[in-house]
Design a protein around this motif. Structure first.
Motif, PDB file in Angstrom:
ATOM      1  N   GLU A   1       3.642   5.136   6.854  1.00 55.46           N
ATOM      2  CA  GLU A   1       3.051   6.105   5.924  1.00 55.46           C
ATOM      3  C   GLU A   1       2.177   5.416   4.885  1.00 55.46           C
ATOM      4  OE1 GLU A   1       6.262   7.816   8.096  1.00 55.46           O
ATOM      5  OE2 GLU A   1       6.284   6.032   6.790  1.00 55.46           O
TER       6      GLU A   1
ATOM      7  N   LEU B   1      -0.366   9.060  -4.579  1.00 56.74           N
ATOM      8  CA  LEU B   1       0.823   9.627  -3.953  1.00 56.74           C
ATOM      9  C   LEU B   1       1.910   9.708  -5.008  1.00 56.74           C
ATOM     10  CD1 LEU B   1       2.594  10.579  -1.602  1.00 56.74           C
ATOM     11  CD2 LEU B   1       3.000   8.150  -1.045  1.00 56.74           C
TER      12      LEU B   1
ATOM     13  N   LEU C   1       2.145  15.508   6.667  1.00 59.37           N
ATOM     14  CA  LEU C   1       1.952  14.330   5.826  1.00 59.37           C
ATOM     15  C   LEU C   1       0.955  13.339   6.434  1.00 59.37           C
ATOM     16  CD1 LEU C   1       3.037  13.445   3.098  1.00 59.37           C
ATOM     17  CD2 LEU C   1       4.860  12.197   4.273  1.00 59.37           C
TER      18      LEU C   1
ATOM     19  N   ILE D   1       5.573  10.752  -5.811  1.00 58.99           N
ATOM     20  CA  ILE D   1       6.855  11.047  -5.159  1.00 58.99           C
ATOM     21  C   ILE D   1       7.826  11.605  -6.189  1.00 58.99           C
ATOM     22  CG2 ILE D   1       8.789  10.090  -3.855  1.00 58.99           C
ATOM     23  CD1 ILE D   1       6.855   7.851  -2.939  1.00 58.99           C
TER      24      ILE D   1
ATOM     25  N   THR E   1      15.941  12.127   2.844  1.00 61.42           N
ATOM     26  CA  THR E   1      14.684  11.562   2.337  1.00 61.42           C
ATOM     27  C   THR E   1      14.656  10.036   2.375  1.00 61.42           C
ATOM     28  OG1 THR E   1      15.485  11.512   0.041  1.00 61.42           O
ATOM     29  CG2 THR E   1      14.379  13.533   0.787  1.00 61.42           C
TER      30      THR E   1
ATOM     31  N   ILE F   1       6.109  19.078   5.324  1.00 63.98           N
ATOM     32  CA  ILE F   1       6.235  17.628   5.463  1.00 63.98           C
ATOM     33  C   ILE F   1       5.632  17.140   6.772  1.00 63.98           C
ATOM     34  CG2 ILE F   1       8.523  17.687   6.573  1.00 63.98           C
ATOM     35  CD1 ILE F   1       7.483  15.234   3.813  1.00 63.98           C
TER      36      ILE F   1
ATOM     37  N   VAL G   1       3.373  19.095  -1.332  1.00 69.15           N
ATOM     38  CA  VAL G   1       4.023  18.970  -0.027  1.00 69.15           C
ATOM     39  C   VAL G   1       5.524  19.137  -0.222  1.00 69.15           C
ATOM     40  CG1 VAL G   1       4.469  17.461   1.946  1.00 69.15           C
ATOM     41  CG2 VAL G   1       2.221  17.437   0.854  1.00 69.15           C
TER      42      VAL G   1
ATOM     43  N   LEU H   1       4.589  14.852  -3.495  1.00 71.70           N
ATOM     44  CA  LEU H   1       5.580  14.906  -2.427  1.00 71.70           C
ATOM     45  C   LEU H   1       6.922  15.339  -3.011  1.00 71.70           C
ATOM     46  CD1 LEU H   1       6.315  14.425   0.525  1.00 71.70           C
ATOM     47  CD2 LEU H   1       6.663  12.005  -0.034  1.00 71.70           C
TER      48      LEU H   1
END
Length: 309
Positions: A212, A194, A184, A196, A204, A181, A166, A143
């Motif tokens: 999520e 995941l 998602l 990040i 953000t 995005i 992403v 992400l």
């Protein structure tokens, strides 16, 4: 009668960085100023503040004319409000991506292979093998597909993972399809890890919250090497305490994490104190960037890495 060339005045926070920069172009004056003492000049073409000083030292610039503030960090969210009028900001793109990717991969391996358990067992001389998860054959959703995200993805690919990048918008880049995005919700249920790597700031903040996290499959790993504010800490703690998800975090919200915070003692979590860029690879890279900026300023050229803060 011709005018004499103007001297470019630059400050750096340490003698070490000054030495690492090496010989200077003609017409450049370099001074060491850590922003904790009174300013040695009334004006600078460029100021480099101490690493990880955040915004707390920028008040020292209040009465000083500064052309360019060269941060030693990639993240710059919120710094614009602290800059003197007319000062431009450059971030440290090219300096930390490699080291941050290293810690991202290291945290992933440590969490998947239960290395924290083995370290604790070693302290009590306990021999206790266990069957753990692999990194191989996992689907990793990255992400944030900027410099750090790309560096992480390139290092995880040889581990035989499937990478799903992403970003804020969908695109095809260098033969890679980057998802937007808005996709998602469709992608999270198929995500094993995941990752990040997003910057902080209002766009953000809280992007990964309870909803999520609930979309991730049971046993998924959440790794954050971006900014702590991207991830809702309370929502993550709830998932960890339920032992539904696991986490490996270089950044948290708040920072520093208070001693009594439940995240410290939640099951299935590894927390390290925002050290993604704190490696010796930084030293030659920040010196190279600062020298590049000095050379460009001395030549009357535009600096690199200027951001809109």
């Amino acid at each position: 009668m011709s005018e004499s060339p103007r001297t470019v005045i630059v400050s750096v926070p340490t003698d070490e960085l000054a030495a690492d920069i090496g010989p200077l172009p003609d017409g450049v004056e370099l001074v060491v100023w850590d922003l904790r003492s009174p300013a040695p000049r009334g004006a600078f073409d460029m100021v480099v503040p101490p690493y990880m000083s955040g915004k707390r030292l920028l008040s020292a610039l209040g009465d000083v004319k500064v052309g360019l503030l060269q941060s030693q960090s990639i993240g710059y969210e919120g710094m614009g409000a602290y800059l003197p009028e007319g000062t431009r900001l450059a971030n440290a793109t090219s300096v930390h991506e490699t080291a941050t990717a290293e810690i991202a991969v290291g945290l992933t391996i440590a969490a998947q292979r239960d290395l924290a358990d083995y370290v604790r067992n070693q302290e009590s001389a306990r021999w206790a093998p266990q069957f753990s998860r692999s990194v191989a054959d996992r689907t990793v959703l990255v992400l944030g597909y900027g410099g750090v995200g790309k560096a992480v993805a390139s290092r995880l690919l040889p581990f035989e993972t499937a990478i799903i990048p992403v970003a804020s918008r969908a695109r095809d880049e260098d033969g890679v399809h980057v998802h937007g995005i808005e996709e998602l919700d469709e992608l999270l249920p198929h995500t094993d890890i995941l990752m990040i790597t997003l910057p902080g700031g209002e766009p953000t903040k809280g992007l990964i919250g309870a909803r999520e996290l609930a979309l991730l499959p049971e046993g998924a790993l959440v790794v954050n090497v971006g900014r702590g504010t991207v991830l809702d800490t309370d929502a993550l703690v709830a998932e960890l305490q339920a032992e539904r998800l696991r986490a490996a975090l270089d950044v948290v919200d708040p920072e520093p994490l208070p001693e009594a915070h439940p995240l410290w003692r939640a099951p299935g979590v590894i927390v390290v104190p925002h050290v993604g860029g704190a490696a010796d690879a930084m030293r030659p890279r920040i010196a190279k960037l600062v020298r590049t900026q000095i050379e460009r300023l001395a030549a009357g050229e535009e600096p690199v890495n200027v951001v809109d803060a």
